[in-house]
Design a protein around this motif. Structure first.
Motif, PDB file in Angstrom:
ATOM      1  N   ARG A 146     -36.093  40.968 -31.050  1.00 55.03           N
ATOM      2  CA  ARG A 146     -36.507  39.751 -31.768  1.00 55.03           C
ATOM      3  C   ARG A 146     -37.337  40.127 -32.996  1.00 55.03           C
ATOM      4  O   ARG A 146     -37.144  39.596 -34.095  1.00 55.03           O
ATOM      5  N   TRP A 147     -38.301  41.034 -32.788  1.00 59.60           N
ATOM      6  CA  TRP A 147     -39.166  41.463 -33.887  1.00 59.60           C
ATOM      7  C   TRP A 147     -38.340  42.102 -34.993  1.00 59.60           C
ATOM      8  O   TRP A 147     -38.544  41.818 -36.181  1.00 59.60           O
ATOM      9  N   ALA A 148     -37.380  42.952 -34.601  1.00 54.56           N
ATOM     10  CA  ALA A 148     -36.550  43.629 -35.598  1.00 54.56           C
ATOM     11  C   ALA A 148     -35.727  42.625 -36.393  1.00 54.56           C
ATOM     12  O   ALA A 148     -35.622  42.723 -37.627  1.00 54.56           O
ATOM     13  N   ARG A 149     -35.162  41.645 -35.708  1.00 51.01           N
ATOM     14  CA  ARG A 149     -34.322  40.659 -36.398  1.00 51.01           C
ATOM     15  C   ARG A 149     -35.151  39.790 -37.334  1.00 51.01           C
ATOM     16  O   ARG A 149     -34.753  39.542 -38.486  1.00 51.01           O
ATOM     17  N   ILE A 150     -36.309  39.347 -36.883  1.00 45.24           N
ATOM     18  CA  ILE A 150     -37.194  38.538 -37.735  1.00 45.24           C
ATOM     19  C   ILE A 150     -37.640  39.342 -38.957  1.00 45.24           C
ATOM     20  O   ILE A 150     -37.827  38.801 -40.050  1.00 45.24           O
ATOM     21  N   SER A 151     -37.776  40.654 -38.768  1.00 48.68           N
ATOM     22  CA  SER A 151     -38.252  41.523 -39.854  1.00 48.68           C
ATOM     23  C   SER A 151     -37.147  41.910 -40.828  1.00 48.68           C
ATOM     24  O   SER A 151     -37.403  42.602 -41.808  1.00 48.68           O
ATOM     25  N   GLY A 152     -35.917  41.466 -40.554  1.00 44.27           N
ATOM     26  CA  GLY A 152     -34.837  41.700 -41.510  1.00 44.27           C
ATOM     27  C   GLY A 152     -33.760  42.675 -41.078  1.00 44.27           C
ATOM     28  O   GLY A 152     -32.806  42.914 -41.835  1.00 44.27           O
ATOM     29  N   ALA A 153     -33.852  43.243 -39.899  1.00 42.41           N
ATOM     30  CA  ALA A 153     -32.814  44.159 -39.438  1.00 42.41           C
ATOM     31  C   ALA A 153     -31.545  43.396 -39.090  1.00 42.41           C
ATOM     32  O   ALA A 153     -31.597  42.318 -38.491  1.00 42.41           O
ATOM     33  N   ARG A 154     -30.406  43.956 -39.435  1.00 44.62           N
ATOM     34  CA  ARG A 154     -29.119  43.335 -39.129  1.00 44.62           C
ATOM     35  C   ARG A 154     -28.433  44.005 -37.951  1.00 44.62           C
ATOM     36  O   ARG A 154     -27.557  43.409 -37.328  1.00 44.62           O
ATOM     37  N   ALA A 155     -28.819  45.234 -37.661  1.00 46.32           N
ATOM     38  CA  ALA A 155     -28.227  45.959 -36.542  1.00 46.32           C
ATOM     39  C   ALA A 155     -29.299  46.821 -35.902  1.00 46.32           C
ATOM     40  O   ALA A 155     -30.313  47.155 -36.526  1.00 46.32           O
ATOM     41  N   ALA A 156     -29.085  47.164 -34.641  1.00 48.78           N
ATOM     42  CA  ALA A 156     -30.003  48.047 -33.923  1.00 48.78           C
ATOM     43  C   ALA A 156     -29.236  49.222 -33.358  1.00 48.78           C
ATOM     44  O   ALA A 156     -28.032  49.125 -33.085  1.00 48.78           O
ATOM     45  N   TRP A 157     -29.941  50.327 -33.198  1.00 53.94           N
ATOM     46  CA  TRP A 157     -29.335  51.527 -32.622  1.00 53.94           C
ATOM     47  C   TRP A 157     -30.315  52.135 -31.631  1.00 53.94           C
ATOM     48  O   TRP A 157     -31.518  51.860 -31.657  1.00 53.94           O
ATOM     49  N   LEU A 158     -29.786  52.962 -30.762  1.00 57.54           N
ATOM     50  CA  LEU A 158     -30.625  53.694 -29.812  1.00 57.54           C
ATOM     51  C   LEU A 158     -29.863  54.915 -29.321  1.00 57.54           C
ATOM     52  O   LEU A 158     -28.659  55.064 -29.582  1.00 57.54           O
ATOM     53  N   GLN A 159     -30.570  55.787 -28.627  1.00 53.30           N
ATOM     54  CA  GLN A 159     -29.981  56.991 -28.046  1.00 53.30           C
ATOM     55  C   GLN A 159     -30.329  57.024 -26.566  1.00 53.30           C
ATOM     56  O   GLN A 159     -31.475  56.751 -26.191  1.00 53.30           O
ATOM     57  N   VAL A 160     -29.353  57.376 -25.728  1.00 53.25           N
ATOM     58  CA  VAL A 160     -29.563  57.350 -24.285  1.00 53.25           C
ATOM     59  C   VAL A 160     -28.723  58.438 -23.626  1.00 53.25           C
ATOM     60  O   VAL A 160     -27.578  58.684 -24.023  1.00 53.25           O
ATOM     61  N   LEU A 161     -29.303  59.100 -22.637  1.00 52.18           N
ATOM     62  CA  LEU A 161     -28.560  60.106 -21.885  1.00 52.18           C
ATOM     63  C   LEU A 161     -27.327  59.485 -21.245  1.00 52.18           C
ATOM     64  O   LEU A 161     -27.397  58.379 -20.687  1.00 52.18           O
ATOM     65  N   ASP A 162     -26.198  60.184 -21.292  1.00 53.87           N
ATOM     66  CA  ASP A 162     -24.981  59.619 -20.714  1.00 53.87           C
ATOM     67  C   ASP A 162     -25.051  59.511 -19.197  1.00 53.87           C
ATOM     68  O   ASP A 162     -24.274  58.787 -18.581  1.00 53.87           O
ATOM     69  N   SER A 163     -26.046  60.196 -18.583  1.00 55.51           N
ATOM     70  CA  SER A 163     -26.219  60.139 -17.129  1.00 55.51           C
ATOM     71  C   SER A 163     -27.165  59.031 -16.684  1.00 55.51           C
ATOM     72  O   SER A 163     -27.339  58.796 -15.487  1.00 55.51           O
ATOM     73  N   ASN A 164     -27.774  58.320 -17.640  1.00 55.05           N
ATOM     74  CA  ASN A 164     -28.758  57.282 -17.316  1.00 55.05           C
ATOM     75  C   ASN A 164     -28.033  55.949 -17.103  1.00 55.05           C
ATOM     76  O   ASN A 164     -28.036  55.061 -17.955  1.00 55.05           O
ATOM     77  N   THR A 165     -27.419  55.808 -15.942  1.00 53.69           N
ATOM     78  CA  THR A 165     -26.590  54.638 -15.654  1.00 53.69           C
ATOM     79  C   THR A 165     -27.348  53.322 -15.746  1.00 53.69           C
ATOM     80  O   THR A 165     -26.849  52.357 -16.346  1.00 53.69           O
ATOM     81  N   PRO A 166     -28.574  53.202 -15.190  1.00 52.20           N
ATOM     82  CA  PRO A 166     -29.291  51.918 -15.311  1.00 52.20           C
ATOM     83  C   PRO A 166     -29.572  51.536 -16.764  1.00 52.20           C
ATOM     84  O   PRO A 166     -29.443  50.360 -17.133  1.00 52.20           O
ATOM     85  N   ALA A 167     -29.966  52.509 -17.586  1.00 49.94           N
ATOM     86  CA  ALA A 167     -30.248  52.204 -18.995  1.00 49.94           C
ATOM     87  C   ALA A 167     -28.981  51.780 -19.724  1.00 49.94           C
ATOM     88  O   ALA A 167     -28.985  50.829 -20.517  1.00 49.94           O
TER      89      ALA A 167
END
Length: 258
Positions: free
Chosen positions: A214-235
């Motif tokens: 929400r904060w990112a979108r209000i601040s002007g971001a149009r897209a979000a990205w992240l990095q996650v271990l391929d073994s982290n099934t819950p994430a």
């Protein structure tokens, strides 16, 4: 920002790599040709201590350049690691495998379009800019060594783009969830998202990720990205609920034990 085949979208990979470098800055960065050599004296994060090749055609003098990098890493007391993205030369990766290097970890880079995203109706948490408080909360939530506090504070203080530090506290337990969101022009990176082990499966991951986006979108971001271990099934399950899809993946390589 559509997640497409990295082989056909190297410009997207380059852009996400660039914002990733700015969102998690290493203390020392030098270039050997198109190889970025990243090192941090105090923090052991692999992203801060690795060689990142950034041009698929750059594979000249591989042995000489790897040896130079090895000596530099040894001077920091670090093992030599290489991070393989779709920008790495195939010849270099073949060379590593032939020399007995080991590929030992895979990370997915994922993106979502914020404009199309319907965020869950949860309690909203406002970001803090108190680095010391966030560092204490992060180390508490993740259970990491408190001795990393100065190094983590140094990394966070070096982030140049606008950033929001999110903490959920639950009296009398203290911090139970944390997230860092770094907004770089129209892209927002979600970093360091963690929920304390005793408080998982209670919706806190959804709550803190919703607040960050929400904060990112209000601040002007149009897209979000992240990095996650391929073994982290819950994430992975959490992020896919928010529309995150894989843009590409990268792998870490290390030398065989000598």
């Amino acid at each position: 920002m559509q997640a497409t085949s990295p082989a056909s979208n190297l410009p997207l990979v380059r852009r996400l790599e660039a914002v990733g470098f700015r969102a998690w800055p290493a203390a020392t960065v030098i270039y050997d040709g198109s190889w970025q050599v990243r090192l941090a004296g105090g923090h052991p994060s692999k992203r801060l201590n690795c060689v990142v090749p950034l041009d698929p055609s750059d594979c000249r003098d591989m042995d000489l350049r790897l040896e130079k990098a090895r000596k530099r890493f040894q001077s920091y007391g670090r093992p030599l690691l290489l991070r393989q993205t779709p920008l790495a030369s195939p010849q270099l990766i073949e060379h590593l495998a032939a020399e007995g290097w080991e590929r030992f970890e895979t990370v997915k880079v994922m993106t979502t379009e914020l404009g199309r995203l319907t965020l869950p109706d949860t309690i909203d948490h406002l970001p803090s800019h108190d680095i010391g408080r966030f560092v204490d909360a992060s180390l508490s939530v993740t259970g990491e060594d408190a001795g990393l506090k100065p190094a983590l504070a140094e990394v966070l203080s070096a982030i140049k783009p606008a950033s929001g530090l999110f903490v959920i506290e639950e009296p009398p337990h203290g911090p139970v969830a944390v997230a860092l969101c770094v907004q770089d022009n129209d892209l927002a990176g979600v970093m360091e998202l963690a929920v304390a082990a005793a408080f998982r499966q209670r919706g806190l991951g959804v709550e803190i990720l919703t607040s960050a986006l929400r904060w990112a979108r209000i601040s002007g971001a149009r897209a979000a990205w992240l990095q996650v271990l391929d073994s982290n099934t819950p994430a992975l399950a959490l992020y896919r609920k928010f529309g995150f899809r894989e843009a590409y993946e990268y792998h870490y390589w290390r030398e065989a034990q000598r």
